[in-house]
Write a protein that holds these residues in place. Structure first.
Motif, PDB file in Angstrom:
ATOM      1  N   GLN A   7      59.368  44.939  40.667  1.00  0.00           N
ATOM      2  CA  GLN A   7      58.955  44.239  41.895  1.00  0.00           C
ATOM      3  C   GLN A   7      58.201  42.954  41.562  1.00  0.00           C
ATOM      4  OE1 GLN A   7      56.925  47.707  43.423  1.00  0.00           O
ATOM      5  NE2 GLN A   7      58.040  47.496  45.375  1.00  0.00           N
ATOM      6  N   PRO A  25      74.959  44.709  36.738  1.00  0.00           N
ATOM      7  CA  PRO A  25      73.989  45.779  36.474  1.00  0.00           C
ATOM      8  C   PRO A  25      74.361  46.636  35.267  1.00  0.00           C
ATOM      9  CG  PRO A  25      75.383  46.343  38.343  1.00  0.00           C
ATOM     10  CD  PRO A  25      75.810  44.984  37.885  1.00  0.00           C
ATOM     11  N   TYR A  33      67.729  46.619  39.756  1.00  0.00           N
ATOM     12  CA  TYR A  33      68.754  46.647  40.795  1.00  0.00           C
ATOM     13  C   TYR A  33      68.328  47.505  41.990  1.00  0.00           C
ATOM     14  CZ  TYR A  33      72.078  43.530  38.748  1.00  0.00           C
ATOM     15  OH  TYR A  33      72.672  42.381  38.295  1.00  0.00           O
ATOM     16  N   ASP A  34      67.461  48.478  41.735  1.00  0.00           N
ATOM     17  CA  ASP A  34      66.948  49.266  42.857  1.00  0.00           C
ATOM     18  C   ASP A  34      66.053  48.413  43.752  1.00  0.00           C
ATOM     19  OD1 ASP A  34      66.842  51.942  44.081  1.00  0.00           O
ATOM     20  OD2 ASP A  34      64.688  51.733  43.696  1.00  0.00           O
ATOM     21  N   LEU A  36      66.401  45.166  43.978  1.00  0.00           N
ATOM     22  CA  LEU A  36      67.338  44.211  44.600  1.00  0.00           C
ATOM     23  C   LEU A  36      67.959  44.760  45.881  1.00  0.00           C
ATOM     24  CD1 LEU A  36      69.592  42.480  41.904  1.00  0.00           C
ATOM     25  CD2 LEU A  36      68.489  41.383  43.853  1.00  0.00           C
ATOM     26  N   TYR A  37      68.138  46.075  45.896  1.00  0.00           N
ATOM     27  CA  TYR A  37      68.751  46.742  47.050  1.00  0.00           C
ATOM     28  C   TYR A  37      68.005  46.389  48.340  1.00  0.00           C
ATOM     29  CZ  TYR A  37      70.839  50.643  49.667  1.00  0.00           C
ATOM     30  OH  TYR A  37      71.515  51.406  50.578  1.00  0.00           O
ATOM     31  N   ASP A  38      66.683  46.218  48.224  1.00  0.00           N
ATOM     32  CA  ASP A  38      65.869  45.900  49.407  1.00  0.00           C
ATOM     33  C   ASP A  38      65.547  44.411  49.517  1.00  0.00           C
ATOM     34  OD1 ASP A  38      65.617  48.572  50.267  1.00  0.00           O
ATOM     35  OD2 ASP A  38      64.069  48.916  48.731  1.00  0.00           O
ATOM     36  N   THR A  39      66.053  43.625  48.573  1.00  0.00           N
ATOM     37  CA  THR A  39      65.697  42.196  48.576  1.00  0.00           C
ATOM     38  C   THR A  39      66.687  41.427  49.433  1.00  0.00           C
ATOM     39  OG1 THR A  39      64.774  42.420  46.372  1.00  0.00           O
ATOM     40  CG2 THR A  39      65.277  40.186  47.091  1.00  0.00           C
ATOM     41  N   LYS A  40      66.199  40.789  50.466  1.00  0.00           N
ATOM     42  CA  LYS A  40      67.109  40.091  51.373  1.00  0.00           C
ATOM     43  C   LYS A  40      67.087  38.567  51.156  1.00  0.00           C
ATOM     44  CE  LYS A  40      68.113  43.949  53.457  1.00  0.00           C
ATOM     45  NZ  LYS A  40      68.651  44.706  52.306  1.00  0.00           N
ATOM     46  N   HIS A  44      72.249  37.943  45.353  1.00  0.00           N
ATOM     47  CA  HIS A  44      72.769  38.357  44.044  1.00  0.00           C
ATOM     48  C   HIS A  44      74.280  38.191  44.065  1.00  0.00           C
ATOM     49  CE1 HIS A  44      74.392  41.099  40.965  1.00  0.00           C
ATOM     50  NE2 HIS A  44      73.314  40.764  40.293  1.00  0.00           N
TER      51      HIS A  44
END
Lengths: 556, 161
Positions: A7, A25, A33-34, A36-40, A44
């Motif tokens: 983070q 990945p 990458y986990d 990134l899943y929540d990164t808006k 990517h």
């Protein structure tokens, strides 16, 4: 604020203004990458081979002037970045490569997917880091961005072990970097600038020889002002292309091996050469002790190590090219040098650029692309004949308009770099001028462009040969064509493009070129590839053979 | 000609590899290299002896400065320096020549630091010339093993860095 390492990395990228990561990945990147899943707010782009990620970050950086970011997992992911990092290093491109690494306790134990990537990339990075403490993450990333983008730009790699990605830290972002051994000189020495102006004022046959530093510094306006004020023609290297508008009457095009004859004659005859942001590469100089023998040199460069590396200048000026030129232009006198311009104009007339013969000529195709794009497209190239024809036949007016692997000469660079450039400049048409050899070295990135809806155009100048090597074998090895025929086995590029979900077009004759190029320009939601069946045996001319001089120049 | 340069670097893992790697890939030959920490635990000092013309030395120095961990490069060519090297020399010492060797060692203000029934191990400190001279004299007895530290240098007088 407490957070995990992964983070913290994302937070730093955000603060550094990163919009996009090109990555792939893998096991050692799972925590990142986990996150990134929540990164808006950071996009990517999923490449299909890590080499593509490095080139895409590089293309993005060259087109935008910002730092490009790529990411790959440990071991093979990291080693797949190497060619892309070396490409960026040779051409001074600011990229950050983030690599996953096995957990710190496993480092040095030959763990699964472990490679010593900091050791491997030591000679091809401006600097690299192995993160061992989560608390170092903000500082290391901040330093990395600073190092990559300041002074002479270049790639920085951060090796990021998986346990450090998961470890908690108290996030504090430093407001400045402390690097006692790193203080790039930006301002040129006033005394040297004054003496350079005197040398230029005394010149009868002055010439500007500009390189990639002009693009990197965005110094076009200052360079043009100097040229116009003191009546100095300019030749710009492959890396400097666009650093001086090529439709300007003072522009002589590219020097060197496949440069214009008149640029090479001008270098040979000039009495004062102002070398700006350039490193006297062997592809420009040919035989070094015969290069520009009548000239005294003013050498302006931000990297002190370039001064005197190949050519000892009369007047070295270390500093940011834009600032130094800005000062220099105030000091030089107005001049015309009419006689010198007449001489140069004579060479232009006597040795014009051109081509001979019939058939579908690559030079004509690039001219047509130039026409259809009004000279405003971002041109990315592969490496080989396609690259040289693109440089010769697509005149550029702006900095950062021409993107090519100059130093390392990396085949397979063009398509991924074009993807990066298009992401950086969605407002511009982006063309990859390719050959049938080069395009196959990273053809898998078609999928990246399709998935990312990145509408790059790809012009494959398909001659069924590894054309540049074929040319050398023809000219210097008695036409003994050894392992250069690619005709058998090369896929049908139209079908291939369609298989990827892109648009594929084929052009067999001159009369079809314009229609196909216009059709490609209309595609705006996916890549479009045009397979041009070009004249097989065309050579890139003129040519100064390697290690030769202007007297050895072949013109056709 | 031979140059002795001091390179002040951050005391971090990998810095020696970065520096030595730079010499190798740029084609500069290292005659000797000595590294240790300094009065500041964050800073290490390398003393490197290289051979080459002045232009090459200038290029070496500029390339070294491009390494982020290099803080300062000093070429000691034109200044007064104290330079020392330490060597350990294990030499055959049969009873017949022991006295002779001990005399030589004493002339050089060297020390015998280990004795076996067939060998002496001699410690000598001094300039490279002095070490060369002693090893030259001892070679006729048969040098079994030898290790030199490489030159270390400080400039005379007030510190320059």
């Amino acid at each position: 604020m407490k957070m995990a390492g992964a983070q913290a990395m994302m937070e730093v990228l955000r603060r550094e203004g990163v919009e996009v990561i090109f990555g792939y990945p893998g096991g050692s990147l799972l925590p990142i990458y986990d996150v990134l899943y929540d990164t808006k707010d950071i996009r990517h782009i999923l490449v299909r081979h890590e080499q593509g990620a490095a080139h895409a970050a590089d293309g993005y950086a060259r087109a935008s002037g910002k730092v490009g970011v790529c990411m790959a997992t440990s071991g093979p992911g990291a080693t797949n970045l190497v060619t892309g990092i070396a490409t960026a290093a040779m051409d001074s491109v600011p990229i950050i490569a983030i690599t996953g690494q096995v957990p710190t306790f496993a480092i040095g134990k030959d763990a699964f997917q472990e490679a010593d990537i900091t050791g491997i990339t030591m000679p091809i990075t401006k600097h690299n880091y192995l993160l061992t403490e989560a608390a170092d993450i903000p500082r290391v990333f901040k330093e990395a961005f600073y190092i990559a983008s300041t002074g002479r730009p270049g790639p920085v790699l951060i090796d990021f072990p998986r346990d450090v990605q998961q470890a908690e830290l108290e996030f504090e972002y430093p407001d400045r970097v402390e690097l006692p051994g790193y203080r790039p000189t930006l301002e040129g020495h006033p005394k040297m600038i004054e003496r350079a102006a005197e040398l230029i004022d005394a010149a009868e046959r002055p010439l500007i020889y500009g390189g990639g530093g002009v693009n990197a510094a965005g110094a076009q306006a200052e360079l043009v002002e100097l040229a116009e004020r003191a009546g100095i023609p300019a030749t710009m290297t492959l890396m400097g292309k666009g650093g001086f508008p090529e439709d300007h009457e003072l522009c002589l095009g590219m020097p060197g091996m496949h440069g214009t004859a008149y640029a090479n004659y001008a270098l040979h005859e000039a009495d004062v050469i102002i070398a700006v942001g350039t490193r006297f590469d062997d592809r420009v100089t040919g035989k070094l002790d015969m290069f520009a023998r009548s000239a005294k040199f003013v050498h302006i460069d931000i990297d002190p190590a370039e001064i005197g590396k190949n050519v000892l200048p009369t007047l070295p000026i270390v500093g940011d090219v834009k600032r130094v030129l800005g000062e220099l232009v105030k000091k030089v006198a107005r001049a015309k040098h009419s006689q010198w311009h007449d001489t140069v104009a004579g060479w232009k007339q006597q040795y014009p650029m051109g081509w001979k013969g019939d058939g579908l000529k690559p030079q004509f195709i690039i001219q047509e692309i130039h026409r259809a794009t009004k000279g405003e497209a971002v041109i990315v190239t592969e490496v080989g004949q396609n690259q040289m024809w693109a440089a010769q036949w697509y005149p550029c007016r702006e900095v950062r308009q021409f993107i090519s692997s100059g130093g390392l000469g990396t085949m397979g660079y063009g398509l991924p770099a074009a993807i990066g450039a298009k992401v950086a400049r969605p407002d511009k048409a982006v063309w990859d001028i390719a050959g049938d050899g080069s395009i196959q070295m990273n053809i898998q990135e078609m999928a990246t462009a399709v998935q990312g809806k990145i509408p790059v155009k790809i012009a494959v100048l398909n001659n069924g040969y590894l054309g540049m090597v074929r040319q050398w074998q023809t000219l210097f090895f008695k036409n003994r064509l050894s392992q250069v025929d690619l005709a058998v086995g090369t896929p049908d590029f139209v079908k291939l493009a369609e298989a990827y979900g892109a648009v594929g077009l084929r052009v067999m004759e001159e009369s079809e070129v314009r229609g196909a190029v216009e059709k490609a320009m209309a595609v705006d939601d996916r890549p479009c590839l045009i397979d041009f069946a070009v004249a097989r045996d065309e050579n890139v001319m003129p040519m100064v053979p390697a290690g030769g001089t202007v007297d050895d120049m072949l013109v056709d | 000609m031979k140059h002795t340069i001091s390179v002040l670097v951050n005391n971090r893992p990998g810095v020696l590899a970065r520096t030595a790697g730079l010499f190798a890939r740029r084609g500069f030959n290292i005659d000797s290299l000595a590294v240790s920490t300094t009065q500041d635990p964050d800073v290490s000092r390398m003393t490197i002896v290289v051979e080459g013309p002045d232009a090459v030395l200038e290029q070496i120095s500029k390339q070294l400065y491009k390494l982020m961990d290099v803080i300062k490069v000093l070429d000691h060519q034109d200044e007064a320096v104290v330079n020392r090297e330490l060597a350990l020399i294990k030499v055959d010492a049969s009873p017949a020549v022991r006295g002779e060797i001990m005399q030589t060692v004493s002339i050089f203000r060297a020390n015998i630091v280990d004795v076996s029934d067939r060998t002496f191990t001699i410690e000598v400190t001094g300039s490279a010339d002095k070490v060369d001279a002693l090893t030259g004299l001892l070679s006729k007895y048969g040098i079994r093993e030898m290790m030199r530290t490489g030159r270390i240098v400080l400039s005379r007088g007030a510190p320059t860095a």
